[in-house]
Design a protein around this motif. Structure first.
Motif: not given
Lengths: 240, 343
Positions: A76-96
């Motif tokens: 499962v890949k989570v992709n939060l778009v248009d957010h100031c912390a998109s990178d940290e959140i997407n990477q963090g959540a996808s890697e658990g």
């Protein structure tokens, strides 16, 4: 394929915005999903570029968790778009990763999200409980009956369709707080509510419920403005 | 000045306005673009259609536009500037003390120019604060606890550095501390819901007034909780009041909660100009009545007397304005007679 998509959306119905106590699917926060064989990508969006990353992180974690429960899903890949912390959140959540690991660069991450989750569980409990109590009072049940009602009694109570749904939503929250006492209507800490303190307790719960409902309108309005969605503003002013 | 149908005059102080520069030229990075775009979404979502601005105008408007919108059209007899830095987003910052000051000089007795400070600016910032007090005679400051400074994405009023700054404010006689505790812009995990820092500051500095802008929205209940306990905590209605247009019932719920949990003497009107124009807000507010069921539930009074307090009298008290004397001073002001219809 269509069936798979439906299954993913059913899982996403279980992901709630912790602060609003509403599912992401209803809030319009899910932009779309991509399914490639056994891999699912969930693209989601929030009302502002600045929405608190901690709340966003909780949602991202829950998307990850629930969608992963489908037996055919292996990534499962989570992709939060248009957010100031998109990178940290997407990477963090996808890697658990834990929130604190993903935001370790910031100075003040001394607590993780469990406490935040718990705080908002309690708020949701108050909000759902207040609605149920008001409904019970309207159907003619007295305050003293309400505070002394056993769980079994509430379960057995015949209610209208609306009342039934309020009851179920309340009990679901009560269960998530791991309540074990025999009383149906207690404080979040499972204390019995006294008859003298009942009105104040209800006003306090009302304040919490209002806050959450208000936030729902507030966030929805900003999301509509941000993405040019059709408006859901009150059509008939001041009518319930 | 707002005149009711029965001829009663209401002295209006708009306690939250700004002259900002969110233009492309001033934007430092994508955050600057996103910040002003977010403001614009608020504007777009809650303004009546006839008051919608084009985005270009919203990015940067001139001082005459402000004066006309707020004072000439907007019923405000006076208005208070609440500037913020946002130096990580905008090359010259978002607000500009000198630009505010120039408007106040041009139209005497109309504007109060508050300043701002950031406890993360260390000793240099404390010296700066002292100099600014001398230069601008600040009576109040706007604190933006979610502003970014270097790697820090926010601060709390209970931080030791913030305490030093508040101490300095007390010493210098900067009595009115307006804090943005509202729509969150902060990634700090605890800041997002915790209002304990205001509680703390309000008890530690009983001589200061803490005006919580946006009444803590989206966490109104937390705000009500501290405001009930701390008598030097006030609620600024900016943002909340703009829901009068699209969600009147929710506004009714908010105002009745505030009146119930605090009291009518501690609520201040603010339009948050230029996000919204005060004209329609004041008109709607004066004519608004609580729906009966909400009124009954809380038992609060929301009559003209209460509205007058909220629209001007409460702010006047905080800023030592004698309303009758002020009216006298403004009698011959050019703006009092400027033709509203021309705008």
């Amino acid at each position: 394929m269509i069936n798979k998509e439906k299954q993913v959306y059913e899982m996403l119905d279980k992901v709630y915005d912790p602060e609003l106590d509403q599912p992401l699917t209803e809030l319009g926060f899910i932009d779309h999903i991509n399914i490639q064989n056994n891999e699912v990508e969930v693209i989601f969006r929030l009302p502002t570029y600045w929405c608190s990353p901690n709340f966003a992180y909780i949602m991202a974690e829950d998307i990850q968790k629930y969608v992963s429960e489908l037996p055919w899903v292996n990534q499962v890949k989570v992709n939060l778009v248009d957010h100031c912390a998109s990178d940290e959140i997407n990477q963090g959540a996808s890697e658990g990763k834990r929130f604190s690991e993903s935001f370790s660069g910031l100075s003040d991450q001394d607590r993780d999200l469990d406490e935040l989750r718990r705080t908002f569980q309690i708020k949701a409990y108050y909000a759902r409980q207040e609605k149920l109590i008001k409904h019970l009072i309207k159907t003619g049940i007295s305050k003293s009956e309400i505070i002394s009602m056993p769980v079994q009694g509430l379960l057995a109570l015949p209610l209208s369709a609306e009342g039934q749904s309020l009851k179920e939503r309340y009990l679901e929250k009560k269960e998530s707080l791991n309540h074990s006492s025999a009383y149906a209507i207690t404080t979040p800490e499972e204390e019995v509510i006294s008859i003298e303190g009942f009105d104040d307790y209800l006003l306090g719960a009302r304040r919490t419920r209002l806050s959450m409902e208000f936030n729902g309108h507030y966030c929805r309005g900003l999301l509509e403005a941000r993405y040019d969605l059709p408006s859901t503003n009150e059509t008939v002013a001041l009518k319930r | 000045m707002y005149k009711t149908e029965s001829g009663e005059e209401i002295f209006v102080i708009d306690s939250h306005i700004a002259l900002w520069d969110g233009s492309k030229e001033n934007q430092l990075n994508i955050h600057g673009d996103q910040f002003i775009s977010c403001f614009y979404d608020y504007h777009k979502n809650l303004s009546p259609k006839e008051y919608l601005w084009p985005k270009e105008k919203f990015l940067k408007y001139d001082s005459e536009t402000l004066v006309n919108d707020v004072i000439v059209k907007g019923y405000a007899d006076m208005a208070i500037f609440q500037p913020v830095f946002l130096n990580e987003f905008y090359k010259n910052g978002f607000g500009d003390f000198d630009a505010n000051e120039a408007i106040a000089k041009q139209y005497p007795n109309r504007f109060i120019c508050n300043g701002t400070l950031d406890p993360r600016h260390g000793n240099r910032g404390l010296e700066e604060l002292e100099k600014n007090k001398e230069k601008y005679n600040w009576q109040g400051v706007k604190l933006y606890t979610a502003d970014w400074v270097g790697n820090s994405k926010g601060y709390k009023l209970s931080d030791p550095a913030a305490q030093r700054y508040l101490e300095k404010c007390q010493q210098l006689g900067i009595k009115n501390i307006h804090i943005h505790k509202g729509p969150t812009v902060t990634p700090l995990n605890r800041d997002a819901f915790d209002v304990a820092d205001i509680d703390d500051a309000a008890s530690s500095f009983p001589e200061l007034n803490f005006i919580v802008e946006h009444v803590g929205l989206p966490r109104l209940e937390d705000f009500c909780w501290i405001a009930t306990q701390e008598k030097n905590v006030y609620g600024g209605l900016a943002v909340a009041i703009s829901f009068l247009q699209t969600r009147p019932r929710y506004f009714a719920e908010i105002i009745s909660e505030l009146l119930y949990w605090m009291d009518e003497d501690r609520i201040l009107f603010g339009s948050d100009y230029a996000i919204w124009e005060p004209k329609w807000i004041v008109e709607k507010f004066v004519n608004f009545e609580l729906p009966e069921d909400i009124q009954q539930e809380t038992g609060v009074t929301f009559d003209l007397n209460v509205k007058k307090k909220i629209l001007g009298e409460n702010a006047a008290r905080l800023y030592n304005i004698d309303i009758e004397a002020q009216k006298e001073k403004l009698k011959d002001c050019e703006l009092s007679t400027r033709n509203v219809a021309a705008y």
